[in-house]
Write a protein that holds these residues in place. Structure first.
Motif, PDB file in Angstrom:
ATOM      1  N   HIS A  15       0.841  -1.206   0.000  1.00 55.83           N
ATOM      2  CA  HIS A  15       0.000   0.000   0.000  1.00 55.83           C
ATOM      3  C   HIS A  15       0.873   1.252   0.000  1.00 55.83           C
ATOM      4  O   HIS A  15       0.591   2.214  -0.717  1.00 55.83           O
ATOM      5  N   ARG A  19       1.043   4.124  -2.857  1.00 55.78           N
ATOM      6  CA  ARG A  19       0.806   5.545  -2.566  1.00 55.78           C
ATOM      7  C   ARG A  19       1.948   6.405  -3.109  1.00 55.78           C
ATOM      8  O   ARG A  19       1.731   7.361  -3.828  1.00 55.78           O
ATOM      9  N   THR A  25       0.732  11.678  -6.367  1.00 56.25           N
ATOM     10  CA  THR A  25       1.464  11.785  -5.105  1.00 56.25           C
ATOM     11  C   THR A  25       2.833  12.403  -5.348  1.00 56.25           C
ATOM     12  O   THR A  25       3.248  13.311  -4.621  1.00 56.25           O
ATOM     13  N   THR A  57      -6.202  12.363  -3.421  1.00 59.69           N
ATOM     14  CA  THR A  57      -4.788  12.132  -3.145  1.00 59.69           C
ATOM     15  C   THR A  57      -4.362  12.839  -1.862  1.00 59.69           C
ATOM     16  O   THR A  57      -3.649  12.256  -1.041  1.00 59.69           O
ATOM     17  N   GLY A  60      -5.629  10.822   1.059  1.00 57.95           N
ATOM     18  CA  GLY A  60      -4.812   9.628   1.262  1.00 57.95           C
ATOM     19  C   GLY A  60      -3.472   9.950   1.892  1.00 57.95           C
ATOM     20  O   GLY A  60      -3.005   9.252   2.794  1.00 57.95           O
ATOM     21  N   ASP A  64      -2.135   8.782   5.548  1.00 60.62           N
ATOM     22  CA  ASP A  64      -0.863   8.070   5.698  1.00 60.62           C
ATOM     23  C   ASP A  64       0.165   8.853   6.511  1.00 60.62           C
ATOM     24  O   ASP A  64       1.272   8.376   6.732  1.00 60.62           O
TER      25      ASP A  64
END
Length: 119
Positions: A15, A19, A25, A57, A60, A64
């Motif tokens: 993952h 990412r 990203t 994005t 996410g 994270d």
């Protein structure tokens, strides 16, 4: 579950690689490497990204722990995005990838042209 083998389908490191390997990203991290930015600034700077993809994005990256989102109680409300300390550690490897792409652009373009002519 801890796992350090991204070749295993259920390994969480996969993952993370998904990412940080995503084109949006890479561009968002690079843009935020110059300093904090508002959503509209990022959208103007990163040509071709849709509002939806930028939102997804950024969410996410925030989830994270790579980007922080700060809301300022002003009228109108001001929201800024910034790299976290973990996000800043991505700048060096992503800058190296960008430099590699620039350095090898002509070779790759030539290979693509040759391949396209042959097929």
């Amino acid at each position: 579950m801890l796992c350090s083998n991204p070749y295993n389908a259920d390994c969480p490191t996969r993952h993370i690689l998904d990412r940080i390997g995503d084109r949006w990203t890479v561009l968002i991290i690079g843009a935020l490497g110059d300093g904090d930015a508002r959503f509209s600034e990022l959208r103007r700077r990163i040509e071709g990204i849709s509002q939806k993809m930028l939102t997804q994005t950024l969410r996410g990256l925030e989830r994270d722990g790579l980007v922080s989102r700060t809301v300022y109680p002003e009228v109108p409300v001001r929201v800024e995005y910034a790299l976290t300390s973990a996000g800043r550690t991505l700048l060096e490897p992503l800058t190296a990838l960008q430099a590699w792409a620039i350095e090898h652009l002509s070779d790759i373009s030539a290979s693509q042209d040759a391949y396209d002519r042959a097929t």
